[in-house]
Scaffold this active site. Structure first.
Site, PDB file in Angstrom:
ATOM      1  N   ARG A 177       0.840  -1.200   0.000  1.00 17.65           N
ATOM      2  CA  ARG A 177       0.000   0.000   0.000  1.00 17.65           C
ATOM      3  C   ARG A 177       0.874   1.248   0.000  1.00 17.65           C
ATOM      4  O   ARG A 177       0.560   2.234  -0.676  1.00 17.65           O
ATOM      5  CB  ARG A 177      -0.944  -0.001   1.203  1.00 17.65           C
ATOM      6  CG  ARG A 177      -2.069  -1.008   1.104  1.00 17.65           C
ATOM      7  CD  ARG A 177      -3.047  -0.901   2.260  1.00 17.65           C
ATOM      8  NE  ARG A 177      -3.845   0.319   2.188  1.00 17.65           N
ATOM      9  CZ  ARG A 177      -4.625   0.753   3.178  1.00 17.65           C
ATOM     10  NH1 ARG A 177      -4.690   0.087   4.321  1.00 17.65           N
ATOM     11  NH2 ARG A 177      -5.329   1.858   3.038  1.00 17.65           N
ATOM     12  N   CYS A 235      -1.292   5.738   9.161  1.00 21.02           N
ATOM     13  CA  CYS A 235      -1.591   4.463   8.524  1.00 21.02           C
ATOM     14  C   CYS A 235      -2.728   4.717   7.544  1.00 21.02           C
ATOM     15  O   CYS A 235      -2.719   5.732   6.847  1.00 21.02           O
ATOM     16  CB  CYS A 235      -1.938   3.398   9.563  1.00 21.02           C
ATOM     17  SG  CYS A 235      -3.332   3.843  10.635  1.00 21.02           S
TER      18      CYS A 235
END
Length: 279
Positions: A177, A235
């Site tokens: 990611r 995050c």
């Protein structure tokens, strides 16, 4: 402050006349059935905590998928969990504490000093052969805890950009990611320019407990924490980043949380996105 409680310590504490409040934060991305998992089996006496409704406010482009709740709302929830003023709290989940760390961080942020994560989470309790109970427990009774925001540091997108430029900003998401190869939930793929990849999973040993403090310190020093004036973490939506902050504290570093994280950053078309393995 102490970050973790071992299974042996918790087992002993639960047998005393003054046990800690035990919170079960059963949540995982893409799994809305936390309460059902809790009902199937949890540590005796644990209170279920709903991450989406109790540890976050309503999502928004500016705040991201899991904005911080107001302190008023958090205090209302904490009292419903039965937390009394001065009472210790132990938090766990069934995912290496990557969800439970959100409750740990929020309660610490709101001024509670005696909050710890059950090291190894529910898996360690099971591995020790200790009992679980099923169903929904009785109401724990009202608590009287008083919460005040600001004991830990949080920042917004501007602050995160500044940390990436002049300090150290760690991206706690999975490496793919970060590199922008996949993006399962947020508006755009990639990472905040200047941020350094530091997947949360690398904080844990094979048994799901936190790696020893010296190993964690070397991990974060190798990422630049030893020379950075300030360290920040983000995050996807400010949940697993709290786990990174717990690991940093075990290693001896303080860090700032960007609660909006990538979900807020990527929703703003004026914010740049970097791709690849380099900051």
């Amino acid at each position: 402050m102490t970050v973790t409680t071992t299974v042996a310590e918790l087992h002993e504490q639960l047998a005393t006349d003054t046990p800690p409040v035990l919170l079960d934060v059963r949540w995982a991305l893409g799994d809305p059935h936390g309460r059902a998992h809790y009902a199937e089996g949890h540590i005796p006496g644990a209170v279920y905590v709903d991450l989406v409704t109790e540890l976050a406010s309503a999502p928004s482009p500016r705040g991201g998928r899991h904005p911080l709740p107001s302190v008023t709302d958090l205090q209302r929830a904490a009292r419903a969990w039965g937390i009394q003023e001065g009472q210790p709290v132990v938090v766990y989940d069934d995912l290496g504490n990557t969800a439970a760390a959100r409750a740990w961080w929020l309660l610490r942020y709101a001024g509670l000093g005696r909050v710890t994560l059950l090291d190894g989470a529910l898996g360690a309790w099971r591995a020790a052969g200790l009992p679980l109970e099923s169903g929904l427990p009785a109401d724990p009774g009202p608590g009287d805890v008083v919460l005040r925001a600001g004991a830990l540091s949080a920042t917004d997108a501007d602050g995160a950009a500044e940390l990436a430029a002049s300090g150290l900003l760690l991206d706690a998401r999975a490496a793919e990611r970060y590199r922008g190869e996949v993006e399962p939930v947020d508006p755009r793929a990639g990472h905040i320019p200047g941020a350094v990849s530091a997947p949360t999973g690398e904080n844990l040993a094979a048994d799901g407990t936190f790696r020893p403090a010296d190993e964690l310190r070397k991990r974060f020093e190798d990422l630049g924490a030893g020379t950075a004036g300030r360290v920040g973490v983000y995050c996807g939506s400010g949940v697993t980043a709290a786990h990174q902050i717990a690991a940093l504290e075990i290693a001896g570093f303080e860090a700032v949380l960007f609660p909006g994280s990538w979900s807020a950053w990527s929703a703003d078309p004026d914010r740049p996105a970097a791709k690849g393995s380099r900051p």
